[in-house]
Design a protein around this motif. Structure first.
Motif, PDB file in Angstrom:
ATOM      1  N   GLU A 150      -9.496  -2.530  -9.641  1.00 15.90           N
ATOM      2  CA  GLU A 150     -10.896  -2.836  -9.954  1.00 15.90           C
ATOM      3  C   GLU A 150     -11.846  -1.741  -9.504  1.00 15.90           C
ATOM      4  O   GLU A 150     -12.998  -1.666  -9.971  1.00 15.90           O
ATOM      5  CB  GLU A 150     -11.304  -4.175  -9.310  1.00 15.90           C
ATOM      6  N   TRP A 151     -11.422  -0.878  -8.598  1.00 18.86           N
ATOM      7  CA  TRP A 151     -12.267   0.235  -8.135  1.00 18.86           C
ATOM      8  C   TRP A 151     -12.138   1.463  -9.036  1.00 18.86           C
ATOM      9  O   TRP A 151     -13.051   2.279  -9.104  1.00 18.86           O
ATOM     10  CB  TRP A 151     -11.877   0.651  -6.724  1.00 18.86           C
ATOM     11  N   GLU A 198     -11.880  -1.528   3.161  1.00 17.75           N
ATOM     12  CA  GLU A 198     -12.538  -1.866   1.902  1.00 17.75           C
ATOM     13  C   GLU A 198     -14.058  -1.785   2.027  1.00 17.75           C
ATOM     14  O   GLU A 198     -14.763  -1.575   1.030  1.00 17.75           O
ATOM     15  CB  GLU A 198     -12.119  -3.267   1.455  1.00 17.75           C
ATOM     16  N   SER A 252      -4.427   1.275  -5.114  1.00 18.70           N
ATOM     17  CA  SER A 252      -3.955  -0.101  -4.921  1.00 18.70           C
ATOM     18  C   SER A 252      -5.021  -1.130  -5.288  1.00 18.70           C
ATOM     19  O   SER A 252      -4.763  -2.331  -5.228  1.00 18.70           O
ATOM     20  CB  SER A 252      -3.505  -0.310  -3.470  1.00 18.70           C
ATOM     21  N   HIS A 253      -6.219  -0.657  -5.666  1.00 15.28           N
ATOM     22  CA  HIS A 253      -7.301  -1.546  -6.104  1.00 15.28           C
ATOM     23  C   HIS A 253      -7.726  -1.149  -7.517  1.00 15.28           C
ATOM     24  O   HIS A 253      -8.670  -0.382  -7.697  1.00 15.28           O
ATOM     25  CB  HIS A 253      -8.494  -1.453  -5.148  1.00 15.28           C
ATOM     26  N   SER A 264       0.854  -1.195   0.000  1.00 10.44           N
ATOM     27  CA  SER A 264       0.000   0.000   0.000  1.00 10.44           C
ATOM     28  C   SER A 264       0.879   1.230   0.000  1.00 10.44           C
ATOM     29  O   SER A 264       1.282   1.730   1.043  1.00 10.44           O
ATOM     30  CB  SER A 264      -0.909   0.004   1.233  1.00 10.44           C
TER      31      SER A 264
END
Length: 267
Positions: A170-171, A144, A167-168, A73
């Motif tokens: 998909e978001w 999350e 760091s995501h 992160s």
């Protein structure tokens, strides 16, 4: 806690209980009892809790967590964290922090430093106060859950730690940062000022030879190999100023009595 397992092998125990309800409160009460008794030797905690422990128990920072060197992160800069307010990409009317007024905002909990307190400080000059009764939706950990609340429509906006969105992947096609400030040398965006990262601190009762040994050992850690790394201690004065502005932690004060509060208490 930090303790020696075998000669030359030191174990570092880390706990994060913010936003987990009654069990977290009981755990923190137990931790504070251990601090008062001098049982603990070291504590690694978020900047807000560190300021409170510094005031209450005289803990002293040794080092600051460095999440900028290859960790899962990434931090925007060495030893700094902030808050990113995220909304669904189709919410085009939400561009400024001022637009959060009267909306439902998902947070980890009001004790969360990057998950609430930093944003509360950023909103104060705008004369915006988020209320647990009206506008806040506390999700608890993991963080999350905040993003999930926004994506599901249970909340209009959510407060994430800076760089968590990035760091995501998909978001990122579904969420964006409100009032983004792009940081030099980073792909992360923040909606708030930046503050020092987590410190590891020692207690008054900790033997100095042990504190020196642990400090040397932690400075030798490398994130790619060990999962964590540390750097020289940061200046936490900005956290003190934030808490003084919000009247929380060591700067908490009793609210001014009102006719309604007096009636509720004594009627």
């Amino acid at each position: 806690d930090v303790f020696e397992v075998t000669p030359g092998l030191i174990a570092l125990a880390i706990g994060d209980v913010a936003g987990k309800g009654a069990s977290a409160a009981l755990f923190m009460a137990r931790t504070r009892s251990l601090l008062r008794a001098g049982t603990l030797q070291f504590v690694l905690t978020n900047p807000g809790q560190y300021v409170e422990l510094e005031s209450s128990y005289g803990v002293t920072r040794l080092l600051t967590l460095d999440t900028s060197r290859g960790s899962a992160s990434p931090s925007p800069r060495t030893g700094t964290i902030g808050s990113a307010v995220v909304v669904r990409r189709e919410a085009r009317g939400l561009q400024r922090l001022e637009d959060l007024r009267h909306l439902t905002v998902a947070i980890v909990g009001t004790e969360a430093f990057s998950g609430y307190q930093i944003l509360a400080g950023a909103l104060q000059p705008l004369d915006i106060t988020l209320s647990e009764e009206d506008t806040l939706l506390s999700t608890g950990l993991p963080m999350e859950r905040v993003a999930e609340a926004v994506l599901s429509g249970r909340a209009d906006a959510g407060v994430l730690r800076t760089c968590l969105l990035e760091s995501h992947p998909e978001w990122q096609s579904r969420l964006r940062v409100v009032a983004p400030q792009t940081l030099p040398g980073s792909h992360c965006a923040t909606s708030s000022p930046l503050y020092p990262d987590w410190p590891i601190a020692t207690l008054r009762s900790t033997p100095q030879p042990l504190a020196r040994a642990v400090t040397a050992s932690l400075l030798g850690m490398e994130a790619p190999r060990d999962g964590l790394s540390f750097t020289v201690p940061s200046d936490y004065q900005s956290v003190h100023e934030l808490f003084r502005t919000l009247h929380i932690g060591p700067y908490a004060r009793l609210p001014e009595p009102t006719l309604l509060s007096l009636a509720r208490r004594y009627w």
